[in-house]
Design a protein around this motif. Structure first.
Motif, PDB file in Angstrom:
ATOM      1  N   PHE A 178       0.810  -1.211   0.000  1.00  0.00           N
ATOM      2  CA  PHE A 178       0.000   0.000   0.000  1.00  0.00           C
ATOM      3  C   PHE A 178       0.847   1.266   0.000  1.00  0.00           C
ATOM      4  N   ASP A 179       2.127   1.156   0.345  1.00  0.00           N
ATOM      5  CA  ASP A 179       3.015   2.321   0.329  1.00  0.00           C
ATOM      6  C   ASP A 179       3.354   2.766  -1.101  1.00  0.00           C
ATOM      7  N   ASN A 180       3.644   1.803  -1.980  1.00  0.00           N
ATOM      8  CA  ASN A 180       3.998   2.178  -3.350  1.00  0.00           C
ATOM      9  C   ASN A 180       2.876   1.907  -4.358  1.00  0.00           C
ATOM     10  N   GLY A 181       1.736   1.403  -3.887  1.00  0.00           N
ATOM     11  CA  GLY A 181       0.580   1.203  -4.752  1.00  0.00           C
ATOM     12  C   GLY A 181       0.695   0.060  -5.731  1.00  0.00           C
ATOM     13  N   ARG A 182       1.522  -0.902  -5.420  1.00  0.00           N
ATOM     14  CA  ARG A 182       1.673  -2.046  -6.321  1.00  0.00           C
ATOM     15  C   ARG A 182       1.054  -3.285  -5.695  1.00  0.00           C
ATOM     16  N   THR A 242      -4.454   0.627 -18.913  1.00  0.00           N
ATOM     17  CA  THR A 242      -3.156   1.259 -19.159  1.00  0.00           C
ATOM     18  C   THR A 242      -3.163   2.765 -18.900  1.00  0.00           C
ATOM     19  N   ASP A 243      -4.329   3.402 -18.947  1.00  0.00           N
ATOM     20  CA  ASP A 243      -4.406   4.849 -18.730  1.00  0.00           C
ATOM     21  C   ASP A 243      -4.774   5.241 -17.305  1.00  0.00           C
ATOM     22  N   SER A 244      -5.034   4.265 -16.444  1.00  0.00           N
ATOM     23  CA  SER A 244      -5.449   4.612 -15.082  1.00  0.00           C
ATOM     24  C   SER A 244      -4.672   3.840 -14.015  1.00  0.00           C
ATOM     25  N   ALA A 245      -4.871   2.539 -13.943  1.00  0.00           N
ATOM     26  CA  ALA A 245      -4.179   1.685 -12.975  1.00  0.00           C
ATOM     27  C   ALA A 245      -3.617   0.494 -13.750  1.00  0.00           C
ATOM     28  N   PRO A 246      -2.494   0.688 -14.445  1.00  0.00           N
ATOM     29  CA  PRO A 246      -1.977  -0.329 -15.357  1.00  0.00           C
ATOM     30  C   PRO A 246      -1.848  -1.714 -14.723  1.00  0.00           C
ATOM     31  N   MET A 247      -2.355  -2.711 -15.466  1.00  0.00           N
ATOM     32  CA  MET A 247      -2.309  -4.096 -15.027  1.00  0.00           C
ATOM     33  C   MET A 247      -1.733  -4.927 -16.165  1.00  0.00           C
ATOM     34  N   CYS A 248      -0.795  -5.793 -15.824  1.00  0.00           N
ATOM     35  CA  CYS A 248      -0.203  -6.707 -16.799  1.00  0.00           C
ATOM     36  C   CYS A 248      -0.261  -8.108 -16.212  1.00  0.00           C
ATOM     37  N   ALA A 249      -0.809  -9.039 -16.991  1.00  0.00           N
ATOM     38  CA  ALA A 249      -0.900 -10.430 -16.556  1.00  0.00           C
ATOM     39  C   ALA A 249      -0.236 -11.319 -17.589  1.00  0.00           C
ATOM     40  N   LEU A 250       0.384 -12.387 -17.120  1.00  0.00           N
ATOM     41  CA  LEU A 250       0.939 -13.418 -17.986  1.00  0.00           C
ATOM     42  C   LEU A 250       0.219 -14.720 -17.667  1.00  0.00           C
ATOM     43  N   PRO A 270      -0.114   7.660 -14.555  1.00  0.00           N
ATOM     44  CA  PRO A 270      -0.003   6.231 -14.230  1.00  0.00           C
ATOM     45  C   PRO A 270       1.387   5.715 -14.591  1.00  0.00           C
ATOM     46  N   ARG A 271       1.826   4.758 -13.838  1.00  0.00           N
ATOM     47  CA  ARG A 271       3.116   4.116 -14.123  1.00  0.00           C
ATOM     48  C   ARG A 271       3.055   3.515 -15.528  1.00  0.00           C
ATOM     49  N   PRO A 272       4.064   3.657 -16.362  1.00  0.00           N
ATOM     50  CA  PRO A 272       4.026   3.114 -17.723  1.00  0.00           C
ATOM     51  C   PRO A 272       3.811   1.599 -17.732  1.00  0.00           C
ATOM     52  N   ILE A 273       2.970   1.161 -18.660  1.00  0.00           N
ATOM     53  CA  ILE A 273       2.620  -0.261 -18.739  1.00  0.00           C
ATOM     54  C   ILE A 273       3.862  -1.124 -18.976  1.00  0.00           C
ATOM     55  N   GLY A 274       4.868  -0.613 -19.666  1.00  0.00           N
ATOM     56  CA  GLY A 274       6.095  -1.388 -19.889  1.00  0.00           C
ATOM     57  C   GLY A 274       6.770  -1.775 -18.589  1.00  0.00           C
ATOM     58  N   PHE A 275       6.806  -0.847 -17.626  1.00  0.00           N
ATOM     59  CA  PHE A 275       7.402  -1.141 -16.327  1.00  0.00           C
ATOM     60  C   PHE A 275       6.563  -2.173 -15.559  1.00  0.00           C
ATOM     61  N   VAL A 276       5.247  -2.034 -15.666  1.00  0.00           N
ATOM     62  CA  VAL A 276       4.354  -2.976 -14.977  1.00  0.00           C
ATOM     63  C   VAL A 276       4.520  -4.374 -15.580  1.00  0.00           C
TER      64      VAL A 276
END
Length: 183
Positions: free
Chosen positions: A85-89, A125-133, A157-163
Motif C-alpha cells: 500500500f506504500d507504493n501502490g503495487r 493502461t491509462d489509469s491503474a496499469p495491469m499486466c498479466a501473464l 499512471p506508471r508506464p505499462i512497460g514497467f508494470v
C-alpha cells in the motif's frame, strides 16, 4: 530398366516422399502457440501463497499473501495476492484449470518466460496499469501472474512497460518456486 526396377524405384521414391513429409512436419511446424515446457508443473497440488519466497516478498515490500478464490477467464481459480500500500503495487498468482491458449486473441501476444510460453494481457493502461501473464504450465492447467500499479508517478499512471517488466520478473520467480515445491 525392367519392370521390377521401376517398382523398386517407385517404392523408394514413395518412401522417400513420406519420410520427407514427416520430417518436414515435425521439424518445421511448432506443436502450438507455445514452446515445449521445460517441465510440467501440476498446480493442483501447490499452494499459490507458498510460491513467492521471502526474498521476493522483501524486494516488493509485501507480506506472506492472502489466499482466495477468484473467477478468471470465466473459471474458478485458487489465488494468492500480495499488496504494498506504500507504493501502490499489487501482485497475484492464480491457478486456472484451462489451457493457456484459451487466453489468446484480442491482440494478446505470446512470449516466453523462464522457458514457458505465456499470453500477455494488459488492461487499464491509462489509469491503474495491469499486466498479466497466462502461463502454459501443464496440460489443462495454466498459471496467471498479475502485476498492477494503482498509484500515479509524477501525476501519471506508471508506464505499462514497467508494470509488464514487474509481471515477467514475478512470473519467473513464481515458476522457480513452483518447480522447487513440486520437487
Amino acid at each position: 530398366m525392367g519392370r521390377s526396377g521401376w517398382r523398386g524405384t517407385t517404392v523408394l521414391l514413395v518412401l522417400l516422399g513420406i519420410a520427407t513429409a514427416v520430417a518436414g512436419c515435425s521439424a518445421d511446424e511448432p506443436a502450438g502457440p507455445f514452446p515445449d515446457r521445460p517441465r510440467d508443473i501440476d498446480v493442483s497440488r501447490l499452494d499459490p501463497c507458498m510460491l513467492l519466497g521471502s526474498s521476493g516478498r522483501q524486494v516488493r515490500g509485501v507480506g506472506k499473501g492472502e489466499a482466495d478464490e477468484q473467477i478468471v477467464e470465466g473459471m474458478a481459480a485458487r489465488s494468492c495476492s500480495w499488496n504494498n500500500f506504500d507504493n501502490g503495487r499489487s501482485y497475484s498468482v492464480q491457478f486456472i484449470d484451462m489451457e493457456a491458449d484459451r487466453a489468446l486473441g484480442q491482440g494478446r501476444p505470446v512470449e516466453t518466460v523462464a522457458g514457458y510460453g505465456a499470453v500477455r494481457q494488459t488492461e487499464f493502461t491509462d489509469s491503474a496499469p495491469m499486466c498479466a501473464l497466462i502461463v502454459d504450465v501443464h496440460s489443462g492447467q495454466s498459471m496467471r501472474v498479475v502485476a498492477q500499479s494503482v498509484l500515479d508517478v509524477d501525476g501519471a499512471p506508471r508506464p505499462i512497460g514497467f508494470v509488464c517488466d514487474d509481471a515477467a520478473t514475478l512470473t519467473a520467480e513464481i515458476l522457480e518456486g513452483a518447480r522447487t515445491a513440486q520437487g
